[in-house]
Design a protein around this motif. Structure first.
Motif, short mmCIF file in Angstrom:
data_model
loop_
_atom_site.label_atom_id
_atom_site.label_comp_id
_atom_site.label_asym_id
_atom_site.label_seq_id
_atom_site.Cartn_x
_atom_site.Cartn_y
_atom_site.Cartn_z
N GLY A 138 0.78 -1.23 0.00
CA GLY A 138 0.00 0.00 0.00
C GLY A 138 0.81 1.28 0.00
N THR A 139 2.14 1.19 0.05
CA THR A 139 2.99 2.38 0.09
C THR A 139 3.77 2.50 -1.21
N LYS A 140 3.73 3.69 -1.81
CA LYS A 140 4.47 3.91 -3.06
C LYS A 140 5.95 3.70 -2.82
N VAL A 141 6.58 3.01 -3.78
CA VAL A 141 8.01 2.71 -3.70
C VAL A 141 8.66 3.33 -4.94
N GLY A 142 9.74 4.05 -4.73
CA GLY A 142 10.49 4.62 -5.85
C GLY A 142 9.74 5.74 -6.53
N SER A 143 10.27 6.11 -7.69
CA SER A 143 9.66 7.17 -8.47
C SER A 143 8.97 6.57 -9.69
N THR A 144 8.18 7.39 -10.37
CA THR A 144 7.50 6.91 -11.56
C THR A 144 8.53 6.48 -12.60
N MET A 145 8.36 5.27 -13.13
CA MET A 145 9.28 4.75 -14.14
C MET A 145 8.75 5.14 -15.52
N ALA A 146 9.49 6.00 -16.21
CA ALA A 146 9.12 6.41 -17.56
C ALA A 146 9.43 5.28 -18.54
N ALA A 147 8.58 5.15 -19.55
CA ALA A 147 8.77 4.16 -20.61
C ALA A 147 9.03 2.76 -20.05
N ALA A 148 8.21 2.36 -19.10
CA ALA A 148 8.36 1.04 -18.47
C ALA A 148 8.01 -0.08 -19.44
N VAL A 149 7.00 0.13 -20.28
CA VAL A 149 6.60 -0.83 -21.33
C VAL A 149 6.09 -0.04 -22.53
N THR A 150 6.03 -0.72 -23.66
CA THR A 150 5.39 -0.14 -24.85
C THR A 150 3.88 -0.21 -24.64
N ALA A 151 3.23 0.93 -24.70
CA ALA A 151 1.81 1.02 -24.34
C ALA A 151 0.92 0.10 -25.17
N SER A 152 1.26 -0.13 -26.42
CA SER A 152 0.40 -0.92 -27.31
C SER A 152 0.71 -2.41 -27.31
N THR A 153 1.72 -2.84 -26.58
CA THR A 153 2.11 -4.26 -26.56
C THR A 153 1.20 -5.06 -25.65
N SER A 154 0.77 -6.21 -26.11
CA SER A 154 -0.07 -7.10 -25.30
C SER A 154 0.77 -7.77 -24.22
N LEU A 155 0.23 -7.80 -23.00
CA LEU A 155 0.95 -8.30 -21.83
C LEU A 155 0.12 -9.36 -21.11
N THR A 156 0.80 -10.16 -20.31
CA THR A 156 0.15 -11.12 -19.43
C THR A 156 0.68 -10.92 -18.02
N PRO A 157 -0.16 -11.11 -17.00
CA PRO A 157 0.37 -11.13 -15.64
C PRO A 157 1.24 -12.36 -15.47
N VAL A 158 2.32 -12.23 -14.71
CA VAL A 158 3.24 -13.36 -14.55
C VAL A 158 3.92 -13.32 -13.19
N ILE A 159 4.10 -14.49 -12.64
CA ILE A 159 4.99 -14.69 -11.50
C ILE A 159 5.92 -15.80 -11.94
N ALA A 160 7.21 -15.49 -11.99
CA ALA A 160 8.20 -16.45 -12.48
C ALA A 160 9.30 -16.58 -11.44
N ALA A 161 9.84 -17.80 -11.31
CA ALA A 161 10.89 -18.03 -10.32
C ALA A 161 11.75 -19.21 -10.74
N PHE A 162 13.01 -19.16 -10.32
CA PHE A 162 13.88 -20.33 -10.45
C PHE A 162 14.89 -20.35 -9.32
N ALA A 163 15.27 -21.56 -8.92
CA ALA A 163 16.27 -21.73 -7.87
C ALA A 163 17.65 -21.54 -8.48
N ARG A 164 18.49 -20.81 -7.79
CA ARG A 164 19.87 -20.59 -8.23
C ARG A 164 20.83 -21.55 -7.53
N GLY A 165 20.32 -22.68 -7.09
CA GLY A 165 21.12 -23.69 -6.43
C GLY A 165 20.43 -25.03 -6.48
N ALA A 166 21.00 -25.99 -5.78
CA ALA A 166 20.50 -27.37 -5.82
C ALA A 166 19.46 -27.64 -4.73
#
Length: 182
Positions: A138-166
């Motif tokens: 609920g608290t704003k973090v950082g400043s507004t990110m300009a040109a974060a994505v191309t406005a017309s590009t189709s996007l999907t919500p995603v949560i991605a992860a990988f382990a960096r070890g065994a």
């Protein structure tokens, strides 16, 4: 709650150890009022890479961004925006990241690290022109990110992860919200 469990191979890449929760490419910043929000919790904050946000492809398993020594960012997506935690970085905090048409936005260190076993809510609000604002619990973090994505590009919500070890890692995602004006 949906649980992503990574692989546990010593190869430690997204291709070997990755897990990804996504939808379809149904969303564009140009719709106006695009919002992504999710609660996430990591079971461990060592040897892991996690991205929470929006990305432009669903055809293959892809970690939209990674960090390396010197906090060097690599964008694997052509258009994506979100928060990234990667223990391969020198600074193990959540990072605010974006890429628009293969041009990285200025990444920002949130100065906030996840706490293992503790849910936090991340919210990303995009303008119709592709600028992004980030909120944690609920608290704003950082400043507004300009040109974060191309406005017309189709996007999907995603949560991605990988382990960096065994050892496998769990990422739990609670309530996931995606909305836009039209």
């Amino acid at each position: 709650v949906v649980r992503l469990t990574t692989g546990d191979d010593a190869g430690a890449t997204m291709a070997i150890n990755g897990g990804q929760l996504q939808s379809d490419l149904n969303w564009r910043a140009s719709q106006g009022g695009l919002v992504f929000e999710s609660q996430v919790v990591l079971d461990a904050i060592t040897n892991v890479c996690v991205f929470v946000g929006l990305t432009d492809q669903i055809a293959a398993l892809e970690m939209p961004f990674t960090l390396a020594a010197g906090d060097v960012l690599t964008s694997n997506a052509s258009d994506a925006v979100g928060v990234l935690f990667d223990t391969a970085a020198d600074t193990d905090n959540w990072w605010l990241v974006g890429v628009a048409a293969d041009v990285d936005a200025a990444k920002e260190n949130s100065a906030l690290a996840p706490v293992a076993g503790t849910f936090e809510t991340w919210r990303i609000e995009l303008t119709a022109t592709g600028n992004a604002d980030f909120y944690r619990n609920g608290t704003k973090v950082g400043s507004t990110m300009a040109a974060a994505v191309t406005a017309s590009t189709s996007l999907t919500p995603v949560i991605a992860a990988f382990a960096r070890g065994a050892a496998s890692r769990n990422v739990d995602a609670g309530e996931i919200l995606v909305q836009a004006i039209r």
